[in-house]
Design a protein around this motif. Structure first.
Motif, mmCIF file in Angstrom:
data_model
loop_
_atom_site.group_PDB
_atom_site.id
_atom_site.type_symbol
_atom_site.label_atom_id
_atom_site.label_comp_id
_atom_site.label_asym_id
_atom_site.label_seq_id
_atom_site.Cartn_x
_atom_site.Cartn_y
_atom_site.Cartn_z
ATOM 1 N N PHE A 68 0.886 -1.237 0.036
ATOM 2 C CA PHE A 68 -0.001 -0.079 0.082
ATOM 3 C C PHE A 68 1.000 1.301 0.092
ATOM 4 O O PHE A 68 2.017 1.464 0.564
ATOM 5 C CB PHE A 68 -0.891 0.147 1.272
ATOM 6 C CG PHE A 68 -1.896 -1.113 1.177
ATOM 7 C CD1 PHE A 68 -3.123 -0.627 0.947
ATOM 8 C CD2 PHE A 68 -1.719 -2.289 1.739
ATOM 9 C CE1 PHE A 68 -4.287 -1.847 1.118
ATOM 10 C CE2 PHE A 68 -2.444 -3.289 1.913
ATOM 11 C CZ PHE A 68 -3.831 -3.177 1.541
ATOM 12 N N PRO A 69 0.197 2.496 -0.431
ATOM 13 C CA PRO A 69 0.931 3.598 -0.315
ATOM 14 C C PRO A 69 0.915 3.941 1.285
ATOM 15 O O PRO A 69 0.016 3.452 2.021
ATOM 16 C CB PRO A 69 0.218 4.579 -1.229
ATOM 17 C CG PRO A 69 -0.799 3.713 -2.059
ATOM 18 C CD PRO A 69 -0.745 2.467 -1.408
ATOM 19 N N VAL A 70 1.832 4.759 1.656
ATOM 20 C CA VAL A 70 1.829 5.124 3.259
ATOM 21 C C VAL A 70 1.978 6.641 3.408
ATOM 22 O O VAL A 70 2.623 7.466 2.558
ATOM 23 C CB VAL A 70 2.981 4.427 3.710
ATOM 24 C CG1 VAL A 70 4.268 4.849 2.991
ATOM 25 C CG2 VAL A 70 3.163 4.766 5.304
ATOM 26 N N LEU A 71 1.084 7.179 4.392
ATOM 27 C CA LEU A 71 1.196 8.553 4.711
ATOM 28 C C LEU A 71 1.436 8.412 6.391
ATOM 29 O O LEU A 71 1.013 7.916 7.041
ATOM 30 C CB LEU A 71 -0.133 9.201 4.634
ATOM 31 C CG LEU A 71 -0.544 10.456 4.982
ATOM 32 C CD1 LEU A 71 0.389 11.539 4.393
ATOM 33 C CD2 LEU A 71 -2.043 10.776 4.975
ATOM 34 N N TYR A 72 2.592 9.336 6.569
ATOM 35 C CA TYR A 72 3.098 9.607 7.713
ATOM 36 C C TYR A 72 2.470 10.866 8.526
ATOM 37 O O TYR A 72 2.271 11.875 7.610
ATOM 38 C CB TYR A 72 4.469 9.770 7.699
ATOM 39 C CG TYR A 72 5.442 8.366 7.326
ATOM 40 C CD1 TYR A 72 5.660 7.433 8.539
ATOM 41 C CD2 TYR A 72 5.748 8.241 6.108
ATOM 42 C CE1 TYR A 72 6.290 6.336 8.089
ATOM 43 C CE2 TYR A 72 6.439 6.880 5.839
ATOM 44 C CZ TYR A 72 6.658 6.171 6.760
ATOM 45 O OH TYR A 72 7.141 5.100 6.625
ATOM 46 N N TYR A 73 1.855 10.481 9.470
ATOM 47 C CA TYR A 73 0.988 11.499 10.195
ATOM 48 C C TYR A 73 1.862 11.962 11.434
ATOM 49 O O TYR A 73 1.787 11.111 12.396
ATOM 50 C CB TYR A 73 -0.446 11.041 10.577
ATOM 51 C CG TYR A 73 -1.218 12.300 11.321
ATOM 52 C CD1 TYR A 73 -2.046 13.054 10.698
ATOM 53 C CD2 TYR A 73 -1.029 12.207 12.663
ATOM 54 C CE1 TYR A 73 -2.785 14.031 11.349
ATOM 55 C CE2 TYR A 73 -2.054 13.263 13.303
ATOM 56 C CZ TYR A 73 -2.642 14.283 12.893
ATOM 57 O OH TYR A 73 -3.442 14.861 13.240
ATOM 58 N N LEU A 74 2.208 13.269 11.744
ATOM 59 C CA LEU A 74 2.788 14.087 12.838
ATOM 60 C C LEU A 74 2.063 14.739 13.448
ATOM 61 O O LEU A 74 1.322 15.764 13.072
ATOM 62 C CB LEU A 74 4.157 14.502 12.095
ATOM 63 C CG LEU A 74 4.896 14.093 11.301
ATOM 64 C CD1 LEU A 74 6.051 14.834 10.960
ATOM 65 C CD2 LEU A 74 5.448 12.656 11.817
ATOM 66 N N HIS A 75 1.936 14.333 14.790
ATOM 67 C CA HIS A 75 0.844 14.995 15.634
ATOM 68 C C HIS A 75 1.465 16.489 16.265
ATOM 69 O O HIS A 75 2.519 16.683 16.283
ATOM 70 C CB HIS A 75 0.579 14.140 16.969
ATOM 71 C CG HIS A 75 1.881 13.920 17.853
ATOM 72 N ND1 HIS A 75 2.363 14.803 18.829
ATOM 73 C CD2 HIS A 75 2.649 12.810 18.000
ATOM 74 C CE1 HIS A 75 3.113 14.347 19.386
ATOM 75 N NE2 HIS A 75 3.457 13.142 18.946
ATOM 76 N N GLY A 76 0.476 17.246 16.909
ATOM 77 C CA GLY A 76 1.157 18.469 17.279
ATOM 78 C C GLY A 76 1.688 18.312 18.998
ATOM 79 O O GLY A 76 1.616 17.467 19.496
#
Length: 304
Positions: A68-76
């Motif tokens: 799968f494609p991957v998206l990295y999500y960075l929190h605040g």
């Protein structure tokens, strides 16, 4: 008067029937939702376990050979690896999938504390090294990511928006798309970092950039530094999106506007929006759907 009651076996039969009906109607919803898997990764660089959450589409469990494609999500700042659940972002992603507006991709969200996603000035916390050298390769192997630049994106909120833009601009060969919501970016620091009290830059950044604060170190890690020094050709290959509230509590709309102008001056295409709103969760979730559709168009097309 006696109260009439169903016999026990009738009550049980009705309960089974209701459960079966609910299962029929909820199955498509659950299938579209996918699941969240939260665990820890042992980091040799940081010398401690780091929490993370992986958000997986339903198709991830249905086809064990698919990548799968991957998206990295960075929190605040002040949030954690469960930010997508806390803010309601995971529900937005699921709804967009049901509507056919986005396809299936993996979201990986690490915990970062108050690191601003950089190696600290003291050298004690090397979060940049951890993320690039440990987290990305290990997570992509574990969760069957495509592991190509064309199918890898990064996004973030506030401190995470700063981190996403910085990672993308510093490592343009690694990411096809970057997005940031109300990113914590400042073009020029005020002379007195503590002006403004609890919401001042000095109070927000802690000792990540040195104690006492090292302005030179901040400048070398600033999003603007990489936007200016990276070859424009490499940034032109990247899809760039960022938005901010017109009444941001920390004045980040000024930095965002300046970043937009800098990218334009270098001929780097970018999608920038100033919407009505403040620096809060409501602003994020209002525009989160647009961010996810932007990312899918970039990393999903790379897969196709």
């Amino acid at each position: 008067m006696k109260t009439l009651r169903w016999p026990w076996h009738e009550e049980r039969r009705m309960a089974v029937m209701v459960a079966a009906i609910l299962a029929i109607f909820l199955a498509p919803l659950l299938q579209a939702q996918g699941r969240a898997e939260c665990s820890v990764i042992k980091s040799e660089i940081l010398q401690r376990p780091i929490r993370y959450c992986a958000f997986l589409p339903a198709s991830y469990d249905q086809d064990k050979t698919r990548h799968f494609p991957v998206l990295y999500y960075l929190h605040g700042l002040g949030d954690n690896e469960q930010s997508l659940l806390n803010l309601g972002g995971w529900d937005v992603i699921s709804e967009l999938r049901q509507q056919g507006k986005i396809g299936d991709f993996i979201v990986l969200a690490p915990s970062a504390g108050g690191t601003f996603y950089i190696n600290s000035q003291s050298g004690k916390i090397r979060y940049d090294d951890f993320f690039i050298k440990e987290f990305v390769p290990q997570m992509e192997k574990k969760y069957r990511a495509e592991s190509t630049r064309a199918t890898r994106g990064i996004t973030g909120v506030s401190m995470g928006g700063y981190g996403a833009l910085r990672f993308a601009f510093k490592y343009p060969a690694e990411f096809a798309a970057v997005s940031a919501q109300m990113p914590a970016i400042i073009a020029e620091l005020p002379k007195d970092l503590n002006t403004g009290g609890a919401g001042s830059p000095g109070s927000l950044m802690g000792d990540v950039f040195g104690s006492p604060f090292d302005r030179a170190y901040f400048d070398r890690n600033n999003v603007f530094y990489f936007a200016r020094t990276d070859p424009a050709a490499s940034l032109k290959r990247m899809k760039i999106y960022f938005d901010v509230g017109s009444n941001d509590d920390y004045g980040f709309e000024q930095g965002a506007q300046q970043l937009h102008q800098l990218l334009d001056s270098r001929g780097v295409p970018n999608e920038f929006h100033i919407y009505a709103g403040r620096h809060d969760a409501q602003f994020v979730i209002r525009h989160f759907g647009d961010v996810m559709q932007f990312q899918w168009k970039a990393i999903g097309s790379g897969k196709r």
